[in-house]
Design a protein around this motif. Structure first.
Motif, PDB file in Angstrom:
ATOM      1  N   ASP A 252     -25.302 -35.387  53.841  1.00 15.17           N
ATOM      2  CA  ASP A 252     -24.775 -34.505  54.879  1.00 15.17           C
ATOM      3  C   ASP A 252     -23.416 -33.953  54.467  1.00 15.17           C
ATOM      4  OD1 ASP A 252     -26.913 -35.069  56.804  1.00 15.17           O
ATOM      5  OD2 ASP A 252     -26.004 -37.061  56.956  1.00 15.17           O
ATOM      6  N   ILE A 253     -22.643 -34.782  53.760  1.00 14.39           N
ATOM      7  CA  ILE A 253     -21.310 -34.393  53.310  1.00 14.39           C
ATOM      8  C   ILE A 253     -21.155 -34.769  51.843  1.00 14.39           C
ATOM      9  CG2 ILE A 253     -18.810 -34.755  53.583  1.00 14.39           C
ATOM     10  CD1 ILE A 253     -19.326 -35.461  56.502  1.00 14.39           C
ATOM     11  N   ILE A 254     -20.683 -33.824  51.043  1.00 17.00           N
ATOM     12  CA  ILE A 254     -20.355 -34.070  49.646  1.00 17.00           C
ATOM     13  C   ILE A 254     -18.849 -33.882  49.492  1.00 17.00           C
ATOM     14  CG2 ILE A 254     -20.656 -33.346  47.247  1.00 17.00           C
ATOM     15  CD1 ILE A 254     -23.451 -32.315  48.058  1.00 17.00           C
ATOM     16  N   ILE A 255     -18.172 -34.934  49.032  1.00 19.52           N
ATOM     17  CA  ILE A 255     -16.734 -34.871  48.793  1.00 19.52           C
ATOM     18  C   ILE A 255     -16.503 -34.688  47.302  1.00 19.52           C
ATOM     19  CG2 ILE A 255     -14.543 -36.132  48.901  1.00 19.52           C
ATOM     20  CD1 ILE A 255     -15.592 -37.569  51.369  1.00 19.52           C
ATOM     21  N   ILE A 256     -15.828 -33.609  46.931  1.00 16.89           N
ATOM     22  CA  ILE A 256     -15.481 -33.377  45.532  1.00 16.89           C
ATOM     23  C   ILE A 256     -14.046 -33.821  45.318  1.00 16.89           C
ATOM     24  CG2 ILE A 256     -15.201 -31.667  43.701  1.00 16.89           C
ATOM     25  CD1 ILE A 256     -17.325 -29.987  45.022  1.00 16.89           C
TER      26      ILE A 256
ATOM     27  N   THR B 210     -24.507 -43.385  41.497  1.00 20.18           N
ATOM     28  CA  THR B 210     -24.196 -44.814  41.526  1.00 20.18           C
ATOM     29  C   THR B 210     -23.969 -45.239  42.969  1.00 20.18           C
ATOM     30  OG1 THR B 210     -23.135 -44.695  39.349  1.00 20.18           O
ATOM     31  CG2 THR B 210     -22.596 -46.593  40.738  1.00 20.18           C
ATOM     32  N   SER B 211     -24.542 -46.349  43.363  1.00 21.09           N
ATOM     33  CA  SER B 211     -24.404 -46.843  44.731  1.00 21.09           C
ATOM     34  C   SER B 211     -23.096 -47.610  44.896  1.00 21.09           C
ATOM     35  CB  SER B 211     -25.580 -47.749  45.100  1.00 21.09           C
ATOM     36  OG  SER B 211     -26.786 -47.018  45.129  1.00 21.09           O
ATOM     37  N   GLY B 212     -22.363 -47.269  45.951  1.00 25.74           N
ATOM     38  CA  GLY B 212     -21.131 -47.966  46.289  1.00 25.74           C
ATOM     39  C   GLY B 212     -21.269 -48.703  47.600  1.00 25.74           C
ATOM     40  N   PRO B 213     -20.164 -49.161  48.177  1.00 30.90           N
ATOM     41  CA  PRO B 213     -20.205 -49.899  49.441  1.00 30.90           C
ATOM     42  C   PRO B 213     -20.799 -49.073  50.584  1.00 30.90           C
ATOM     43  CG  PRO B 213     -18.068 -50.120  48.379  1.00 30.90           C
ATOM     44  CD  PRO B 213     -18.815 -49.069  47.625  1.00 30.90           C
ATOM     45  N   LEU B 214     -21.470 -49.740  51.493  1.00 29.81           N
ATOM     46  CA  LEU B 214     -22.033 -49.150  52.715  1.00 29.81           C
ATOM     47  C   LEU B 214     -23.095 -48.091  52.436  1.00 29.81           C
ATOM     48  CD1 LEU B 214     -18.762 -48.679  54.843  1.00 29.81           C
ATOM     49  CD2 LEU B 214     -20.249 -50.684  54.682  1.00 29.81           C
ATOM     50  N   GLY B 215     -23.618 -48.062  51.213  1.00 30.26           N
ATOM     51  CA  GLY B 215     -24.628 -47.060  50.890  1.00 30.26           C
ATOM     52  C   GLY B 215     -24.058 -45.723  50.471  1.00 30.26           C
ATOM     53  N   ILE B 216     -22.741 -45.635  50.320  1.00 33.45           N
ATOM     54  CA  ILE B 216     -22.128 -44.414  49.798  1.00 33.45           C
ATOM     55  C   ILE B 216     -22.478 -44.302  48.316  1.00 33.45           C
ATOM     56  CG2 ILE B 216     -19.918 -43.277  49.268  1.00 33.45           C
ATOM     57  CD1 ILE B 216     -18.794 -44.747  51.728  1.00 33.45           C
ATOM     58  N   GLU B 217     -22.833 -43.114  47.873  1.00 34.03           N
ATOM     59  CA  GLU B 217     -23.150 -42.903  46.471  1.00 34.03           C
ATOM     60  C   GLU B 217     -22.110 -41.975  45.842  1.00 34.03           C
ATOM     61  OE1 GLU B 217     -27.775 -43.364  45.734  1.00 34.03           O
ATOM     62  OE2 GLU B 217     -27.374 -41.758  47.174  1.00 34.03           O
ATOM     63  N   PHE B 218     -21.928 -42.138  44.544  1.00 30.38           N
ATOM     64  CA  PHE B 218     -20.986 -41.268  43.864  1.00 30.38           C
ATOM     65  C   PHE B 218     -21.478 -40.923  42.463  1.00 30.38           C
ATOM     66  CE2 PHE B 218     -19.626 -45.493  42.570  1.00 30.38           C
ATOM     67  CZ  PHE B 218     -19.162 -45.350  41.265  1.00 30.38           C
ATOM     68  N   ILE B 219     -20.992 -39.793  41.987  1.00 28.97           N
ATOM     69  CA  ILE B 219     -21.281 -39.343  40.630  1.00 28.97           C
ATOM     70  C   ILE B 219     -19.988 -39.379  39.842  1.00 28.97           C
ATOM     71  CG2 ILE B 219     -21.943 -37.391  39.183  1.00 28.97           C
ATOM     72  CD1 ILE B 219     -23.815 -36.491  41.337  1.00 28.97           C
ATOM     73  N   SER B 220     -19.993 -40.090  38.744  1.00 29.99           N
ATOM     74  CA  SER B 220     -18.835 -40.102  37.865  1.00 29.99           C
ATOM     75  C   SER B 220     -18.935 -38.891  36.943  1.00 29.99           C
ATOM     76  CB  SER B 220     -18.806 -41.400  37.047  1.00 29.99           C
ATOM     77  OG  SER B 220     -17.698 -41.403  36.176  1.00 29.99           O
ATOM     78  N   GLY B 221     -17.940 -38.025  37.027  1.00 33.38           N
ATOM     79  CA  GLY B 221     -17.980 -36.809  36.225  1.00 33.38           C
ATOM     80  C   GLY B 221     -17.739 -37.079  34.755  1.00 33.38           C
ATOM     81  N   GLY B 222     -16.687 -37.844  34.455  1.00 32.49           N
ATOM     82  CA  GLY B 222     -16.331 -38.084  33.066  1.00 32.49           C
ATOM     83  C   GLY B 222     -16.098 -36.762  32.338  1.00 32.49           C
ATOM     84  N   SER B 223     -16.362 -36.741  31.075  1.00 35.09           N
ATOM     85  CA  SER B 223     -16.199 -35.513  30.294  1.00 35.09           C
ATOM     86  C   SER B 223     -17.244 -34.474  30.668  1.00 35.09           C
ATOM     87  CB  SER B 223     -16.303 -35.823  28.796  1.00 35.09           C
ATOM     88  OG  SER B 223     -17.573 -36.375  28.490  1.00 35.09           O
ATOM     89  N   GLY B 224     -18.258 -34.905  31.436  1.00 37.94           N
ATOM     90  CA  GLY B 224     -19.324 -33.979  31.820  1.00 37.94           C
ATOM     91  C   GLY B 224     -18.863 -32.848  32.716  1.00 37.94           C
TER      92      GLY B 224
ATOM     93  N   ARG C 177     -24.497 -39.205  55.883  1.00 37.01           N
ATOM     94  CA  ARG C 177     -24.855 -39.546  54.504  1.00 37.01           C
ATOM     95  C   ARG C 177     -23.823 -38.880  53.592  1.00 37.01           C
ATOM     96  NH1 ARG C 177     -30.474 -37.116  53.604  1.00 37.01           N
ATOM     97  NH2 ARG C 177     -29.424 -35.436  54.728  1.00 37.01           N
ATOM     98  N   VAL C 178     -23.194 -39.672  52.729  1.00 39.49           N
ATOM     99  CA  VAL C 178     -22.054 -39.168  51.961  1.00 39.49           C
ATOM    100  C   VAL C 178     -22.245 -39.422  50.464  1.00 39.49           C
ATOM    101  CG1 VAL C 178     -19.543 -39.170  51.715  1.00 39.49           C
ATOM    102  CG2 VAL C 178     -20.573 -39.763  53.918  1.00 39.49           C
ATOM    103  N   ILE C 179     -21.925 -38.404  49.679  1.00 36.02           N
ATOM    104  CA  ILE C 179     -21.876 -38.523  48.220  1.00 36.02           C
ATOM    105  C   ILE C 179     -20.503 -38.037  47.760  1.00 36.02           C
ATOM    106  CG2 ILE C 179     -22.751 -37.619  46.018  1.00 36.02           C
ATOM    107  CD1 ILE C 179     -25.513 -37.460  47.287  1.00 36.02           C
ATOM    108  N   ILE C 180     -19.879 -38.801  46.856  1.00 30.52           N
ATOM    109  CA  ILE C 180     -18.621 -38.373  46.248  1.00 30.52           C
ATOM    110  C   ILE C 180     -18.909 -37.876  44.839  1.00 30.52           C
ATOM    111  CG2 ILE C 180     -16.283 -39.030  45.574  1.00 30.52           C
ATOM    112  CD1 ILE C 180     -16.452 -41.359  47.524  1.00 30.52           C
ATOM    113  N   PHE C 181     -18.443 -36.685  44.544  1.00 35.58           N
ATOM    114  CA  PHE C 181     -18.566 -36.109  43.214  1.00 35.58           C
ATOM    115  C   PHE C 181     -17.188 -36.205  42.560  1.00 35.58           C
ATOM    116  CE2 PHE C 181     -19.932 -31.937  40.857  1.00 35.58           C
ATOM    117  CZ  PHE C 181     -19.776 -32.591  39.646  1.00 35.58           C
ATOM    118  N   ASP C 182     -17.024 -37.156  41.630  1.00 37.70           N
ATOM    119  CA  ASP C 182     -15.743 -37.353  40.961  1.00 37.70           C
ATOM    120  C   ASP C 182     -15.601 -36.292  39.877  1.00 37.70           C
ATOM    121  OD1 ASP C 182     -13.465 -38.168  39.716  1.00 37.70           O
ATOM    122  OD2 ASP C 182     -14.041 -40.263  39.495  1.00 37.70           O
ATOM    123  N   ALA C 183     -14.875 -35.225  40.195  1.00 43.01           N
ATOM    124  CA  ALA C 183     -14.750 -34.085  39.289  1.00 43.01           C
ATOM    125  C   ALA C 183     -13.482 -34.139  38.450  1.00 43.01           C
ATOM    126  CB  ALA C 183     -14.790 -32.773  40.080  1.00 43.01           C
TER     127      ALA C 183
END
Length: 293
Positions: free
Chosen positions: A135-139, A94-108, A54-60
């Motif tokens: 299981d894995i968070i990619i920053i 936000t849900s992406g392909p294959l069930g991967i989720e990501f957080i858009s950091g933006g100015s936050g 299970r993967v989440i990308i944190f766009d920092a």
């Protein structure tokens, strides 16, 4: 008990019955822009997902929303909404392909690192939820050695440093390592994987790793881990234009094969940090490195 100690206790509080050791956090960074860092983050996430994680990308990267561009998806909310508009962490995902989720950091992202002690403690409680969802968070950090980038990299126990064969890219990668060493006295306890992107041959990639590792070892007393190389492939450029990950658009390409091998090495073939797992611990480290201590 002082305020810093109170904050650390807040950060360390997790639901052990649900997520006893937290998600594995991999911070992807580079010394300069344009080396393919965000493409590495996205396609590595896809390959981890195919390995059953299970993967989440944190766009920092608060300046450029590269992850959402590569996915071709515009998020409804970003980190700013969680901080100031009372959105839950699950609403910001936000849900992406294959069930991967990501957080858009933006100015936050920038705002997050500017919060006072009480605000940051509240945000950390929200971010802990990600450890239960992944299981894995990619920053995916910004490029360079700005304070916001170094806050994440210096606080991470596992770093994937991306460079290319270009001399300026190699020099900038060394600058990142030098800045981390200056900021973090225990940098030798980190797992720093060097990934050489856009190589024409394996020999070229090995040569770059050996040269950079030799200099880093001599002047910074720091050993890098050779995580591998990714080949030059025109399919990646086509995928960027199409705003789709190359691993999905061109599953048989040599670059996709490279990402498959990279993911397998990171899961099965390299050591992983045994401690300080989880996003909560990463922010606990940021607290220690910043003024709150």
């Amino acid at each position: 008990m002082d305020q810093a100690a109170n904050l650390r206790n807040i950060v360390k509080r997790a639901d052990a019955s649900i997520k006893p050791i937290g998600a594995r956090v991999i911070t992807v960074t580079s010394g300069k822009g344009g080396v393919g860092k965000s493409n590495v983050s996205v396609n590595l996430a896809i390959q981890f997902k195919k390995l059953g994680k299970r993967v989440i990308i944190f766009d920092a990267d608060f300046g450029l929303a590269n992850v959402e561009v590569i996915f071709g998806i515009v998020p409804k909310y970003n980190m700013f909404d969680m901080i100031y508009n009372n959105k839950d962490i699950t609403e910001v995902l936000t849900s992406g392909p294959l069930g991967i989720e990501f957080i858009s950091g933006g100015s936050g992202v920038q705002e997050l690192l500017r919060l006072d002690k009480n605000q940051l403690a509240f945000m950390i409680e929200k971010l802990y939820e990600l450890d239960r969802l992944a299981d894995i968070i990619i920053i995916d950090t910004g490029a360079g050695i700005s304070d916001s980038v170094l806050d994440f990299v210096a606080a991470s126990s596992e770093v994937l440093l991306v460079t290319t064969p270009e001399p300026t890219s190699i020099t900038d990668a060394y600058a990142v390592l030098k800045a981390i060493k200056r900021r973090h006295n225990n940098v030798d306890q980190k797992l720093i994987n060097l990934l050489v992107n856009r190589t024409d041959t394996i020999a070229e990639g090995k040569e770059i790793f050996n040269k950079l590792n030799k200099v880093t070892n001599k002047y910074l007393d720091l050993d890098l881990t050779n995580i591998g190389y990714l080949p030059n492939d025109k399919h990646l450029v086509k995928a960027v234009v199409e705003q789709k990950p190359v691993s999905i658009l061109f599953p048989k390409s040599i670059i996709t094969k490279g990402f498959e091998e990279l993911a397998d090495r990171m899961i099965n073939g390299t050591p992983q940090p045994e401690q300080e797992r989880g996003l909560g611990n990463l922010f606990n480290n940021i607290l220690r490195l910043k003024k709150f201590t």
